[in-house]
Design a protein around this motif. Structure first.
Motif, short mmCIF file in Angstrom:
data_model
loop_
_atom_site.label_atom_id
_atom_site.label_comp_id
_atom_site.label_asym_id
_atom_site.label_seq_id
_atom_site.Cartn_x
_atom_site.Cartn_y
_atom_site.Cartn_z
N ARG A 33 0.83 -1.20 0.00
CA ARG A 33 0.00 0.00 0.00
C ARG A 33 0.87 1.26 0.00
NH1 ARG A 33 -2.61 3.50 3.38
NH2 ARG A 33 -1.42 2.87 5.20
N LEU A 34 2.01 1.21 0.69
CA LEU A 34 2.81 2.42 0.90
C LEU A 34 3.89 2.65 -0.16
CD1 LEU A 34 3.35 2.16 4.77
CD2 LEU A 34 1.91 3.82 3.58
N LEU A 35 4.36 1.58 -0.80
CA LEU A 35 5.48 1.73 -1.74
C LEU A 35 4.99 1.96 -3.17
CD1 LEU A 35 7.92 -1.08 -0.58
CD2 LEU A 35 8.38 1.38 -0.53
N TRP A 36 5.67 2.83 -3.89
CA TRP A 36 5.39 2.97 -5.32
C TRP A 36 5.66 1.61 -5.98
CZ3 TRP A 36 9.10 7.69 -6.27
CH2 TRP A 36 8.65 8.79 -5.53
N PRO A 37 4.88 1.28 -7.01
CA PRO A 37 5.09 -0.02 -7.68
C PRO A 37 6.55 -0.25 -8.10
CG PRO A 37 3.07 1.01 -8.46
CD PRO A 37 3.73 2.01 -7.55
N ALA A 38 7.22 0.80 -8.56
CA ALA A 38 8.61 0.63 -9.04
C ALA A 38 9.51 0.07 -7.94
CB ALA A 38 9.16 1.96 -9.55
N PHE A 39 9.28 0.47 -6.69
CA PHE A 39 10.11 0.00 -5.58
C PHE A 39 9.80 -1.44 -5.20
CE2 PHE A 39 10.96 4.51 -4.76
CZ PHE A 39 12.26 4.48 -4.31
N ARG A 40 8.63 -1.93 -5.62
CA ARG A 40 8.23 -3.28 -5.20
C ARG A 40 8.73 -4.36 -6.13
NH1 ARG A 40 2.88 -0.99 -4.54
NH2 ARG A 40 2.03 -2.51 -5.99
N ARG A 58 17.16 -0.78 -7.90
CA ARG A 58 16.39 -0.41 -9.10
C ARG A 58 16.78 0.99 -9.58
NH1 ARG A 58 14.36 -2.23 -4.89
NH2 ARG A 58 13.29 -4.24 -4.80
N PHE A 59 17.95 1.46 -9.14
CA PHE A 59 18.43 2.82 -9.42
C PHE A 59 17.48 3.88 -8.86
CE2 PHE A 59 19.63 0.59 -13.64
CZ PHE A 59 20.66 -0.09 -13.03
N LEU A 60 16.77 3.57 -7.77
CA LEU A 60 15.78 4.49 -7.23
C LEU A 60 16.19 5.05 -5.87
CD1 LEU A 60 12.48 2.52 -7.99
CD2 LEU A 60 13.28 4.57 -9.16
N ALA A 61 17.37 4.70 -5.39
CA ALA A 61 17.77 5.14 -4.05
C ALA A 61 17.78 6.66 -3.95
CB ALA A 61 19.15 4.59 -3.70
N GLY A 62 17.58 7.14 -2.72
CA GLY A 62 17.66 8.58 -2.46
C GLY A 62 16.34 9.32 -2.53
N GLU A 63 15.22 8.58 -2.57
CA GLU A 63 13.91 9.27 -2.60
C GLU A 63 13.54 9.73 -1.19
OE1 GLU A 63 12.21 10.51 -4.85
OE2 GLU A 63 12.56 9.42 -6.72
N ILE A 64 14.42 10.57 -0.67
CA ILE A 64 14.29 11.08 0.70
C ILE A 64 12.97 11.83 0.89
CG2 ILE A 64 15.28 12.84 2.21
CD1 ILE A 64 18.04 11.99 1.01
N GLY A 65 12.52 12.49 -0.17
CA GLY A 65 11.30 13.28 -0.09
C GLY A 65 10.05 12.44 0.12
N HIS A 66 10.16 11.14 -0.11
CA HIS A 66 8.95 10.32 -0.01
C HIS A 66 8.99 9.35 1.16
CE1 HIS A 66 7.16 12.21 -3.39
NE2 HIS A 66 8.35 12.20 -3.95
N PRO A 86 -1.73 15.16 2.01
CA PRO A 86 -1.50 14.28 0.86
C PRO A 86 -0.31 14.75 0.02
CG PRO A 86 -3.53 15.54 0.58
CD PRO A 86 -3.04 15.83 1.96
N CYS A 87 0.46 13.79 -0.45
CA CYS A 87 1.61 14.08 -1.32
C CYS A 87 1.20 13.80 -2.76
CB CYS A 87 2.78 13.19 -0.91
SG CYS A 87 4.30 13.50 -1.82
N GLY A 88 1.89 14.43 -3.69
CA GLY A 88 1.63 14.15 -5.10
C GLY A 88 1.80 12.67 -5.45
N CYS A 89 2.57 11.96 -4.66
CA CYS A 89 2.85 10.55 -4.95
C CYS A 89 1.71 9.64 -4.52
CB CYS A 89 4.14 10.11 -4.27
SG CYS A 89 3.98 9.68 -2.52
N GLY A 90 0.72 10.19 -3.79
CA GLY A 90 -0.41 9.37 -3.38
C GLY A 90 -0.40 8.99 -1.91
N ASN A 91 0.74 9.11 -1.25
CA ASN A 91 0.80 8.81 0.18
C ASN A 91 0.49 10.06 1.01
OD1 ASN A 91 1.32 6.10 -0.05
ND2 ASN A 91 3.55 6.31 0.07
N LEU A 92 0.45 9.89 2.31
CA LEU A 92 0.19 11.01 3.22
C LEU A 92 1.44 11.31 4.04
CD1 LEU A 92 -3.30 9.94 4.70
CD2 LEU A 92 -2.87 11.47 2.76
N GLY A 93 1.73 12.59 4.21
CA GLY A 93 2.74 13.00 5.17
C GLY A 93 4.18 12.76 4.76
#
Lengths: 312, 312
Positions: free
Chosen positions: A278-285, B154-162, B171-178
């Motif tokens: 529920r919490l992770l973007w699909p790409a991370f999963r 997956r070359f996705l490390a560093g998504e500190i903002g999320h 709500p965040c633009g990514c769909g999660n909260l907070g």
């Protein structure tokens, strides 16, 4: 050196110490344990040496590995402190065991040592990027990044249990509020169970079957006790929140959880995985694995062996 | 190749694109910028190539570096997508620029590229473990760990903002909260300012001087506007919470913040440091530096240059 080469492992915890004997290719031959002796480090070191000598039967080991629960200087082989053991400050365990056994000594924080052990021998084999989460009295961690242990600038990396997941949450032993450890560790589980019991008592509801700690909680959940299953699910939610945060930052391939996750298995991990989905973007999963430590309750011994500097 | 060797840099963002010309030893000779053309990638690539050719004056570069704001495959040189630009999916920019300019092309996510640039040329020189936090429309990051860029599985490390810092937060633009980004990014700052204004209006209080966005907020704070200083301090609190979490996990030596931190300087960083001092164990604060990007508003160009695969 006479006879087959042997490696000694020392798993040093706040409540128990295990000394184990190994072949260089990771076969455990024997082990001895004792309850950590309160007070200063001295008597514990003496006992470690005595048990080590008994296991070695007069032979010299080719290497000694020590996994210790607390901040330490792996370069100098010094334990800086062990939480809840007042006598263990600045203990030069590397020097002491090195001179006693006449062999090189490797010293590593238990979170790091467990990560190395699971990476080499357990659920993390073949993974380049692995997060290990110790989940027992407290919550710690170890990071294998790009195939190697990552220790950080002050050798403190991996304190996953002390990132804050709930602003103004319950107080943590570290002095902050709402750390992951203050919500999902064994200590926190016992505290939350007690609080829940008090609430039920106030309402005049029966509290006979309420488990008192993480061990009892897992046992009750395995008997399909509704309260305990729900309580584990809530705990899984906190863990998923913390692990999600670590995944957004580190993008690992595998997350491996120790002790309580080993005991609870999918009763804890399935609700965790659902919450992660529920919490992770699909790409991370993609290809993400969330697993209990494969070395199970032998992980402590393996972690000590895994950090022994065996000559190549 | 004729004449002195040249390197081309392309800093590719959602609103602006910059093409810059460099000597191999990091001297920027010239730059051209244009507003990102809405729609498909094609016209933007054509413009990049045209401006690059003008800058090169018919010469061939020895390398091209591209820093792009979005997830990408650095190995294949493909931009997977750029947020808010619908036309940029699976763009093989490496291949295209490589064949047009006849030179090797390096492609890196902007968070990573900025981390590399500050590590090589800016506030992170000499640091082995560095966290870079992009702080502009959104919040991203880049990690230099044990001296090398760390990209994750997956070359996705560093998504500190999320990573989530406030359960049930906005709500965040990514769909999660907070998420940290939902509280402290430029977009979040503008939204929070608007909310604050609405509350003041309801109370019948004056709202004339209330800034509308991060840029105005920083300007007002520099004029000693009480509201703006307080609002920045609140924002610093959110950032400190997020950065604290990253520090407990990664134990870096330096944390470097971009854009908004460059503009605000100590007006943002001093309250951040005070909050970090409250939240971090003393051991983690030893030698810790929290700094604005030293390359300032040139960081974008430097980040593009820094990822150009210059032959050695």
């Amino acid at each position: 050196m006479s006879g087959d080469p042997r490696v000694l492992g020392v798993d040093l915890g706040g409540t128990k110490i295990s000394v184990s004997l190994w072949t260089p290719d990771a076969r455990r031959l024997a082990r001895r344990t004792f309850d950590t002796i309160p007070g200063s480090a001295g008597p514990n070191l003496d006992m470690i040496i005595q048990l080590g000598r008994e296991l070695l039967e007069g032979k010299k080991p080719i290497a000694v590995g020590v996994s210790a629960g607390g901040p330490l200087d792996h370069e100098r082989g010094v334990i800086l402190l062990i939480p809840n053991l007042s006598g263990w400050t600045n203990v030069p365990i590397g020097e002491r065991l090195g001179s006693e056994f006449g062999a090189p000594v490797g010293l590593e924080n238990d979170g790091n040592a467990c990560a190395i052990a699971e990476h080499r021998f357990g659920a993390g084999r073949g993974a380049n990027n692995l997060v290990f989460v110790t989940l027992s009295t407290g919550i710690g961690g170890g990071l294998i990044l790009d195939g190697r242990i990552y220790r950080g600038h002050r050798f403190l990396a991996g304190e996953i249990g002390h990132h804050v997941i709930l602003t103004d949450g319950p107080p943590c032993g570290c002095g902050n509020l709402g750390c992951l450890e203050a919500l999902a560790s064994g200590t926190a589980i016992a505290r939350r169970l007690k609080e829940r019991k008090r609430i039920l008592e106030k309402k005049g509801q029966p509290t006979d079957g309420i488990p008192r700690n993480a061990r009892e909680l897992v046992e009750c959940a395995k008997q399909n006790d509704f309260f305990s299953l729900e309580f584990l699910r809530e705990t899984a939610g906190y863990l998923a929140h913390g692990v999600t945060n670590v995944i957004y930052i580190l993008d690992p391939e595998v997350v491996i959880l120790g002790t309580i996750a080993v005991a609870a298995g999918d009763l804890l991990l399935e609700p965790m995985r659902a919450e992660l989905a529920r919490l992770l973007w699909p790409a991370f999963r993609k290809d993400l694995k969330v697993l209990p430590a494969q070395l199970g309750f032998d992980l402590g011994d393996y972690s000590a062996f895994a950090v022994a500097p065996i000559p190549v």
